[in-house]
Enzyme design. Structure first.
Site, PDB file in Angstrom:
ATOM      1  N   ARG A   1     -68.424 -84.384  45.503  1.00 31.12           N
ATOM      2  CA  ARG A   1     -68.764 -83.778  44.203  1.00 31.12           C
ATOM      3  C   ARG A   1     -70.168 -83.180  44.208  1.00 31.12           C
ATOM      4  O   ARG A   1     -70.393 -82.116  43.620  1.00 31.12           O
ATOM      5  CB  ARG A   1     -68.640 -84.829  43.091  1.00 31.12           C
ATOM      6  CG  ARG A   1     -67.184 -85.152  42.801  1.00 31.12           C
ATOM      7  CD  ARG A   1     -67.056 -86.433  42.039  1.00 31.12           C
ATOM      8  NE  ARG A   1     -67.472 -86.296  40.663  1.00 31.12           N
ATOM      9  CZ  ARG A   1     -67.884 -87.301  39.916  1.00 31.12           C
ATOM     10  NH1 ARG A   1     -67.970 -88.502  40.427  1.00 31.12           N
ATOM     11  NH2 ARG A   1     -68.199 -87.092  38.663  1.00 31.12           N
TER      12      ARG A   1
ATOM     13  N   LYS B   1     -74.558 -85.983  30.851  1.00 31.39           N
ATOM     14  CA  LYS B   1     -74.070 -84.933  29.938  1.00 31.39           C
ATOM     15  C   LYS B   1     -73.094 -85.499  28.906  1.00 31.39           C
ATOM     16  O   LYS B   1     -73.222 -85.242  27.710  1.00 31.39           O
ATOM     17  CB  LYS B   1     -73.354 -83.816  30.729  1.00 31.39           C
ATOM     18  CG  LYS B   1     -74.208 -83.172  31.804  1.00 31.39           C
ATOM     19  CD  LYS B   1     -73.451 -82.091  32.543  1.00 31.39           C
ATOM     20  CE  LYS B   1     -72.241 -82.593  33.323  1.00 31.39           C
ATOM     21  NZ  LYS B   1     -72.560 -83.505  34.439  1.00 31.39           N
TER      22      LYS B   1
ATOM     23  N   ARG C   1     -67.714 -74.583  35.632  1.00 31.93           N
ATOM     24  CA  ARG C   1     -68.182 -75.109  36.911  1.00 31.93           C
ATOM     25  C   ARG C   1     -68.100 -74.071  38.020  1.00 31.93           C
ATOM     26  O   ARG C   1     -68.518 -74.353  39.145  1.00 31.93           O
ATOM     27  CB  ARG C   1     -67.348 -76.321  37.297  1.00 31.93           C
ATOM     28  CG  ARG C   1     -67.896 -77.629  36.735  1.00 31.93           C
ATOM     29  CD  ARG C   1     -66.888 -78.681  37.081  1.00 31.93           C
ATOM     30  NE  ARG C   1     -67.381 -79.970  37.365  1.00 31.93           N
ATOM     31  CZ  ARG C   1     -67.344 -80.997  36.511  1.00 31.93           C
ATOM     32  NH1 ARG C   1     -66.940 -80.815  35.286  1.00 31.93           N
ATOM     33  NH2 ARG C   1     -67.709 -82.181  36.896  1.00 31.93           N
TER      34      ARG C   1
HETATM   35  P1  ADP Z   1     -72.049 -86.996  33.238  1.00 32.67           P
HETATM   36  O1  ADP Z   1     -71.193 -86.719  32.024  1.00 32.67           O
HETATM   37  O2  ADP Z   1     -73.185 -86.018  33.373  1.00 32.67           O
HETATM   38  O3  ADP Z   1     -71.267 -87.132  34.512  1.00 32.67           O
HETATM   39  P2  ADP Z   1     -72.411 -89.626  32.000  1.00 32.67           P
HETATM   40  O4  ADP Z   1     -72.861 -89.304  30.612  1.00 32.67           O
HETATM   41  O5  ADP Z   1     -71.030 -90.104  32.186  1.00 32.67           O
HETATM   42  O6  ADP Z   1     -72.757 -88.397  33.011  1.00 32.67           O
HETATM   43  O7  ADP Z   1     -73.440 -90.715  32.585  1.00 32.67           O
HETATM   44  C1  ADP Z   1     -73.288 -91.251  33.905  1.00 32.67           C
HETATM   45  C2  ADP Z   1     -73.610 -92.744  33.865  1.00 32.67           C
HETATM   46  O8  ADP Z   1     -74.995 -92.922  33.573  1.00 32.67           O
HETATM   47  C3  ADP Z   1     -72.829 -93.530  32.808  1.00 32.67           C
HETATM   48  O9  ADP Z   1     -72.561 -94.813  33.340  1.00 32.67           O
HETATM   49  C4  ADP Z   1     -73.818 -93.630  31.631  1.00 32.67           C
HETATM   50  O10 ADP Z   1     -73.615 -94.809  30.861  1.00 32.67           O
HETATM   51  C5  ADP Z   1     -75.162 -93.676  32.360  1.00 32.67           C
HETATM   52  N1  ADP Z   1     -76.246 -93.017  31.626  1.00 32.67           N
HETATM   53  C6  ADP Z   1     -76.168 -91.890  30.872  1.00 32.67           C
HETATM   54  N2  ADP Z   1     -77.390 -91.568  30.388  1.00 32.67           N
HETATM   55  C7  ADP Z   1     -78.262 -92.502  30.878  1.00 32.67           C
HETATM   56  C8  ADP Z   1     -79.669 -92.721  30.760  1.00 32.67           C
HETATM   57  N3  ADP Z   1     -80.455 -91.900  30.031  1.00 32.67           N
HETATM   58  N4  ADP Z   1     -80.202 -93.777  31.418  1.00 32.67           N
HETATM   59  C9  ADP Z   1     -79.435 -94.596  32.153  1.00 32.67           C
HETATM   60  N5  ADP Z   1     -78.107 -94.464  32.302  1.00 32.67           N
HETATM   61  C10 ADP Z   1     -77.525 -93.420  31.672  1.00 32.67           C
HETATM   62  P1  AMP Z   2     -66.290 -84.751  34.854  1.00 34.08           P
HETATM   63  O1  AMP Z   2     -65.647 -85.720  33.914  1.00 34.08           O
HETATM   64  O2  AMP Z   2     -66.912 -83.584  34.164  1.00 34.08           O
HETATM   65  O3  AMP Z   2     -67.236 -85.433  35.838  1.00 34.08           O
HETATM   66  O4  AMP Z   2     -65.099 -84.126  35.739  1.00 34.08           O
HETATM   67  C1  AMP Z   2     -64.313 -84.949  36.582  1.00 34.08           C
HETATM   68  C2  AMP Z   2     -63.482 -84.091  37.525  1.00 34.08           C
HETATM   69  O5  AMP Z   2     -62.554 -83.285  36.776  1.00 34.08           O
HETATM   70  C3  AMP Z   2     -64.254 -83.099  38.389  1.00 34.08           C
HETATM   71  O6  AMP Z   2     -64.797 -83.683  39.573  1.00 34.08           O
HETATM   72  C4  AMP Z   2     -63.166 -82.070  38.707  1.00 34.08           C
HETATM   73  O7  AMP Z   2     -62.256 -82.542  39.673  1.00 34.08           O
HETATM   74  C5  AMP Z   2     -62.425 -81.992  37.367  1.00 34.08           C
HETATM   75  N1  AMP Z   2     -63.031 -81.007  36.455  1.00 34.08           N
HETATM   76  C6  AMP Z   2     -63.645 -81.244  35.267  1.00 34.08           C
HETATM   77  N2  AMP Z   2     -64.076 -80.112  34.702  1.00 34.08           N
HETATM   78  C7  AMP Z   2     -63.748 -79.121  35.566  1.00 34.08           C
HETATM   79  C8  AMP Z   2     -63.934 -77.705  35.557  1.00 34.08           C
HETATM   80  N3  AMP Z   2     -64.582 -77.091  34.571  1.00 34.08           N
HETATM   81  N4  AMP Z   2     -63.449 -77.005  36.625  1.00 34.08           N
HETATM   82  C9  AMP Z   2     -62.805 -77.605  37.629  1.00 34.08           C
HETATM   83  N5  AMP Z   2     -62.600 -78.920  37.702  1.00 34.08           N
HETATM   84  C10 AMP Z   2     -63.068 -79.680  36.679  1.00 34.08           C
END
Ligand code: ADP
Ligand code: AMP
Length: 207
Positions: free
Chosen positions: A163, A10, A85
């Site tokens: 998570r 995302k 969330r």
């Molecule tokens: P989220 O915000 O949903 O938690 P991230 O955007 O941080 O996910 O992505 C999680 C991990 O996967 C990061 O290390 C990112 O670089 C990697 N990643 C994101 N999109 C892709 C993709 N299409 N293919 C492979 N790796 C990806």
């Molecule tokens: P993220 O970067 O979206 O993966 O969020 C990392 C962590 O921040 C989550 O595991 C939660 O502990 C907290 N967090 C982020 N967004 C929210 C939300 N909308 N509500 C509650 N906790 C959140």
């Protein structure tokens, strides 16, 4: 709005979409991590929840988001990433913003685990890398500022399992909330970052 489990990509897509369409990128995870790094009262209250992989209490997250949505750069539109969330957050958002689309990132759990295990972030600018899928030019250092990359504490296996459980229990009902309103658009989040971006653009074309 981007919904979906941790590690689905995302944040990666939100950064690209916001840049391409001149939108603000509103990530509650980024807001909370910045508060932790700065040691603000919000950060001190949120830190233990984040480390354990639990959600931060609704009132704290809502306060932070309300302040962020009110800033001038969000006026022309924004991508919401990682919020809401819980159902309580979704209901509170109804009074704060009008949504064009809700995209649900879908990815099988083994791929999520692989993405989370390899994620590295820059503690200074928040840029997100992956050790194999999207590595920095110089191993272990941010392309932008040269700072040493880190693993997020909540990307360690103990926190990841919490998570994923929290997502299933507290956030999946949010998908149903938007599905019932006819807003939910499922997105196949597998494949390369470019492939997902193309799929996302096609899906948003009609919006
Ligand atoms: P989220 O915000 O949903 O938690 P991230 O955007 O941080 O996910 O992505 C999680 C991990 O996967 C990061 O290390 C990112 O670089 C990697 N990643 C994101 N999109 C892709 C993709 N299409 N293919 C492979 N790796 C990806
Ligand atoms: P993220 O970067 O979206 O993966 O969020 C990392 C962590 O921040 C989550 O595991 C939660 O502990 C907290 N967090 C982020 N967004 C929210 C939300 N909308 N509500 C509650 N906790 C959140």
């Amino acid at each position: 709005m981007f919904l979906g489990p941790p590690g689905a990509g995302k944040g990666t897509q939100a950064v690209r979409l916001a840049r391409a369409r001149h939108l603000a990128h509103l990530s509650t995870g980024d807001l909370l991590r910045a508060a932790v790094a700065e040691g603000t009262p919000l950060g001190r209250a949120a830190d233990a929840h984040i480390r354990a992989g639990r959600l931060v209490p609704d009132d704290l997250v809502l306060g932070a988001l309300r302040e962020r949505i009110g800033r001038s750069d969000a006026r022309a539109g924004f991508v919401l990433d990682g919020f809401p969330r819980t159902l309580a957050q979704a209901r509170a958002l109804d009074a704060m913003a009008e949504l064009d689309a809700v995209v649900s990132f879908e990815l099988p759990e083994p791929v999520l685990l692989e993405r989370l295990a390899g994620r590295r972030i820059c503690p200074k600018c928040g840029a997100v890398y992956h050790v194999s899928a999207s590595p920095p030019r110089e191993p272990g250092r941010c392309d932008r500022d040269g700072v040493e990359l880190r693993q997020r504490p909540d990307d360690r296996p103990e926190a990841v399992s919490v998570r994923l459980r929290v997502y299933a229990e507290q956030t999946e009902p949010v998908l149903a909330y938007y599905r019932e309103r006819g807003l939910l658009r499922p997105l196949d989040a597998s494949g390369s970052t470019d492939e997902v971006a193309r799929r996302l653009n096609a899906l948003l074309e009609g919006e």
